[in-house]
Design a protein around this motif. Structure first.
Motif, PDB file in Angstrom:
ATOM      1  N   ALA A 196       0.806  -1.169   0.000  1.00 50.93           N
ATOM      2  CA  ALA A 196       0.049   0.014  -0.039  1.00 50.93           C
ATOM      3  C   ALA A 196       0.809   1.296  -0.017  1.00 50.93           C
ATOM      4  O   ALA A 196       0.670   2.105  -0.588  1.00 50.93           O
ATOM      5  CB  ALA A 196      -0.991   0.144   1.255  1.00 50.93           C
ATOM      6  N   LYS A 197       1.952   1.223   0.696  1.00 39.98           N
ATOM      7  CA  LYS A 197       2.999   2.433   0.885  1.00 39.98           C
ATOM      8  C   LYS A 197       3.637   2.633  -0.620  1.00 39.98           C
ATOM      9  O   LYS A 197       3.734   3.700  -0.944  1.00 39.98           O
ATOM     10  CB  LYS A 197       3.933   2.047   1.905  1.00 39.98           C
ATOM     11  CG  LYS A 197       3.613   2.399   3.390  1.00 39.98           C
ATOM     12  CD  LYS A 197       4.405   2.068   4.293  1.00 39.98           C
ATOM     13  CE  LYS A 197       4.044   2.226   5.594  1.00 39.98           C
ATOM     14  NZ  LYS A 197       4.785   1.906   6.624  1.00 39.98           N
ATOM     15  N   GLY A 213       0.216   3.230  -3.141  1.00 33.72           N
ATOM     16  CA  GLY A 213      -0.959   4.039  -2.697  1.00 33.72           C
ATOM     17  C   GLY A 213      -2.333   3.634  -3.427  1.00 33.72           C
ATOM     18  O   GLY A 213      -3.186   4.716  -3.170  1.00 33.72           O
ATOM     19  N   THR A 255      -5.808   3.426   2.883  1.00 28.41           N
ATOM     20  CA  THR A 255      -5.157   3.599   1.279  1.00 28.41           C
ATOM     21  C   THR A 255      -6.508   3.523   0.606  1.00 28.41           C
ATOM     22  O   THR A 255      -7.310   2.685   0.757  1.00 28.41           O
ATOM     23  CB  THR A 255      -4.448   2.617   1.057  1.00 28.41           C
ATOM     24  OG1 THR A 255      -3.285   2.624   2.102  1.00 28.41           O
ATOM     25  CG2 THR A 255      -3.738   2.407  -0.419  1.00 28.41           C
ATOM     26  N   LYS A 263      -6.534   7.922  -5.857  1.00 30.83           N
ATOM     27  CA  LYS A 263      -5.204   7.873  -5.153  1.00 30.83           C
ATOM     28  C   LYS A 263      -4.667   9.235  -4.988  1.00 30.83           C
ATOM     29  O   LYS A 263      -4.611  10.010  -5.733  1.00 30.83           O
ATOM     30  CB  LYS A 263      -4.355   6.983  -6.147  1.00 30.83           C
ATOM     31  CG  LYS A 263      -3.019   6.905  -5.825  1.00 30.83           C
ATOM     32  CD  LYS A 263      -2.193   5.906  -6.666  1.00 30.83           C
ATOM     33  CE  LYS A 263      -0.544   5.894  -6.501  1.00 30.83           C
ATOM     34  NZ  LYS A 263       0.098   5.158  -7.390  1.00 30.83           N
TER      35      LYS A 263
END
Lengths: 344, 314
Positions: B237-238, B241, B269, B312
């Motif tokens: 997720a990091k 995103g 997210t 996003k």
């Protein structure tokens, strides 16, 4: 007229000077001598004295047995059986009263049978609960946990002081049996599951060619559960003669008699139709229960069920029946009950 | 694309393990020809137990074997072994932390012609909620073979969820995966697609079509829904995103639910879930057409990826 195997055994023991304990393991021999009869596989029936057996026992029998005087081994030494049963009843009363909830009636009805199993029948070692050759017991009617705990404690699995922690936070004695309690092999509480687990344990024992037995105690109300009959079919299908099921036929379930709620009769015929060796006994008659258990050790080829007619709340007059199925005695009722136990 | 049968790989893995593990016992509920436990039955008849059409008893008997030191593997159709015997799994297996292995075949919509009664859209959620249970959903036949062995080696209750029939392969036959460790199959920086079971292959197809549109998708095979590889989820997720989950199961309580739980608490997210939208299955003679009807297609995954990319954070 004496009609129990034990009576016959005692007579044979006296006549031929053979220790009684040795004879207990030879019911098959008694059948060969035509003193008793329990049918042939797969059509076992309840054990009966033959005419010859009745004749011999009538020759010399005196009035026995004297149940209350027979000694059994407990962790504190030998005790008369009658005293042991009273002690366990007292503890069950005290622990349920202390806990403020618990199934007193269902504990009292199965208590004698549990004590007979742990003190007079099963191979087990309280100092080594994991001993692989031990006989196993599953209390499928897990709500009778107080009776099991009192018996296990008396046998030496854990200290007596722990009994009054029943149902308390961090106690090892949960409301229904869990494996956290020393001596408990299988967690129960959700009715209907114990017999299936017994089938798995019995199959494992057969695979390992182990000779221990699996005892499983069912409630009569529990027979409402469909899974019981699934397991009954499986056990018979595999001829699991190392299973001994005991139905605590105390005739009540939570909201009424078994026949009012959902009729279970004819109980024995049901089990017979499922392919089991069925015996009917009074569940408070120690020698009748022992005799039936004895037959289970020798009759081969099918699983065994002992339908034990019992009294819910047995031992305290005002608790008998369904009155203490869900309720707990108050202080004065507890006092009265304990006094009555002492008196008898 | 070569099709291989997960249940056959499962059946063969059992036979292989049976040779060296004398405590391995296999049980079935009269569907051994479909679950392929019949391979084990043939190889080791003394360690195969036919319990008949009685899933509650099946789970109970397996429990008794586990109490006695055996390693029982009990197989039947997913919706029946989990649904019918749910309380037995909870109260007898999970509560005692028994070493029982539950294998549900014909999961998701895969028994397409049989219809909604035989399809399994709630089993992952139903098992995931039980303490101590691991939930393993292999992507294809080779990883099923590998994860069957992993399941047997892992102490405690495990649920292995398999598809019916032959499915597209994602991995080579000698694949090595570990329960609890997610496998990244394709790297990509724009969006993460986390998939399980047959949907891993669908996710890979979606990633291919996204690439043509200049969207780089990372595809993660989350073969273990529980215990979820949380760091893989959070790190992905990091990195990207944006997240899409894909499963052949209800969007409630399964992989999508598990990923949402972890991300919303640890790294909120934008996310979209692809799965069965809170409804039952139905009959279809053709499995592929059924998947299309329920939106379990590469196109739907690619569409979801583009939608999530729109929200996003830049």
């Amino acid at each position: 007229m004496p009609t129990s195997i034990t009576s016959v055994l005692r007579e044979v023991s006296r006549r031929y000077n053979v220790p009684l304990e040795e004879l207990r393991f030879h019911a098959q021999a008694l059948r060969s001598l035509r003193l008793i009869d329990y049918g042939e596989a797969p059509h076992f029936k309840g054990v009966e004295l033959t005419e010859l057996g009745i004749f011999i026992t009538n020759l010399t029998m005196e009035d026995e047995p004297i149940l209350a005087g027979d000694l059994v081994q407990t962790k504190t030494g030998v005790k008369p059986l009658g005293q042991l049963l009273k002690d366990i009843r007292r503890k069950v009363l005290q622990m349920v009263a202390e806990a403020g909830s618990g199934h007193l009636g269902a504990s009292m009805s199965i208590l004698d049978i549990l004590a007979i199993l742990y003190f007079m029948k099963m191979q087990h070692d309280p100092t080594n609960p994991g001993w692989t050759e031990r006989d196993r017991l599953i209390l499928s009617k897990g709500h009778a946990a107080p009776a099991l705990y009192a018996v296990l404690s008396e046998a030496g699995y854990f200290p007596e002081e722990e009994l009054t922690s029943l149902r308390e936070l961090d106690s090892r004695l949960h409301g229904h049996p869990g494996t956290i309690t020393p001596g408990v092999d299988v967690a129960t509480g959700s009715l209907g599951q114990g017999l299936s687990v017994a089938v798995g344990m019995a199959l494992a024992a057969k695979m390992d060619e182990a000779s221990h037995r699996i005892y499983v105690i069912l409630g009569d109300g529990e027979l409402n559960e469909g899974q019981v009959w699934e397991a009954a079919m499986t056990a018979a299908h595999y001829g699991l003669d190392n299973i001994v099921a005991i139905v605590d036929r105390n005739q009540y379930q939570l909201t009424g008699t078994t026949e009012q709620v959902k009729a279970v009769e004819p109980v024995s015929e049901k089990w017979r139709a499922f392919g089991w060796n069925v015996m009917n006994v009074s569940g408070h008659d120690v020698y009748a229960v022992l005799d039936a258990l004895e037959v289970c050790e020798h009759a081969k080829g099918s699983p065994h069920v002992i339908v034990a007619k019992t009294t819910k709340g047995k031992g305290v007059s005002f608790m008998e029946g369904n009155r203490f199925s869900r309720s707990v005695p108050n202080a004065s009722q507890l006092k009265q009950a304990l006094e009555e136990l002492e008196r008898d | 694309m070569k099709l291989k049968s997960p249940v056959e790989y499962f059946g063969r893995a059992l036979v292989e393990r049976g040779a060296t593990d004398p405590d391995l016992v296999v049980l079935d509920a009269d569907v051994s020809a479909s679950t392929k436990t019949e391979f084990f039955k043939e190889a080791y008849p003394d360690r195969f137990i036919e319990v008949g059409i009685s899933e509650q008893d099946l789970v109970g008997v397996a429990s008794g074997l586990a109490v006695s030191g055996k390693t029982p593997v009990a197989a039947a159709f997913a919706t029946f072994i989990v649904g019918r015997a749910w309380e037995q799994l909870l109260n007898t297996v999970a509560r005692q932390n028994l070493n029982v292995k539950i294998v549900g075949t014909h999961s998701g919509l895969s028994p397409s012609a049989d219809g909604g009664s035989h399809q399994s859209i709630a089993d992952i959620a139903a098992v995931r909620v039980m303490p101590r249970f691991s939930v393993v959903v292999p992507a294809d036949a080779p990883s099923t073979g590998c994860l069957t062995g992993e399941m047997i080696d892992r102490r405690g209750p495990v649920y292995l969820r398999l598809s019916r029939g032959a499915t597209p392969t994602v991995y080579p036959d000698d694949v090595e995966l570990s329960i609890g460790r997610a496998e990244t199959i394709t790297e990509g920086g724009d969006v993460t697609v986390i998939a399980a079971g047959n949907m891993v292959h669908v996710a890979l197809q979606a990633a291919e079509s996204l690439r043509e549109e200049k969207v780089e998708a990372k595809v993660v095979d989350m073969h273990t829904v529980k215990p979820l590889d949380q760091s893989a989820v959070i790190e992905s997720a990091k990195e990207t995103g944006a997240v899409v989950t894909v499963e052949e199961h209800s969007v409630l309580g399964g992989l999508g639910g598990a990923v949402s739980e972890i991300l919303s608490e640890n790294y909120p997210t934008p996310l979209r879930r692809i799965g069965v939208m809170d409804r039952f299955g139905m009959s279809s003679r053709n499995y592929q057409r059924l998947l299309e009807r329920y939106g379990l297609t590469p196109e739907a995954v690619a569409e979801a990826a583009k939608k999530v990319l729109k929200v996003k954070k830049k």
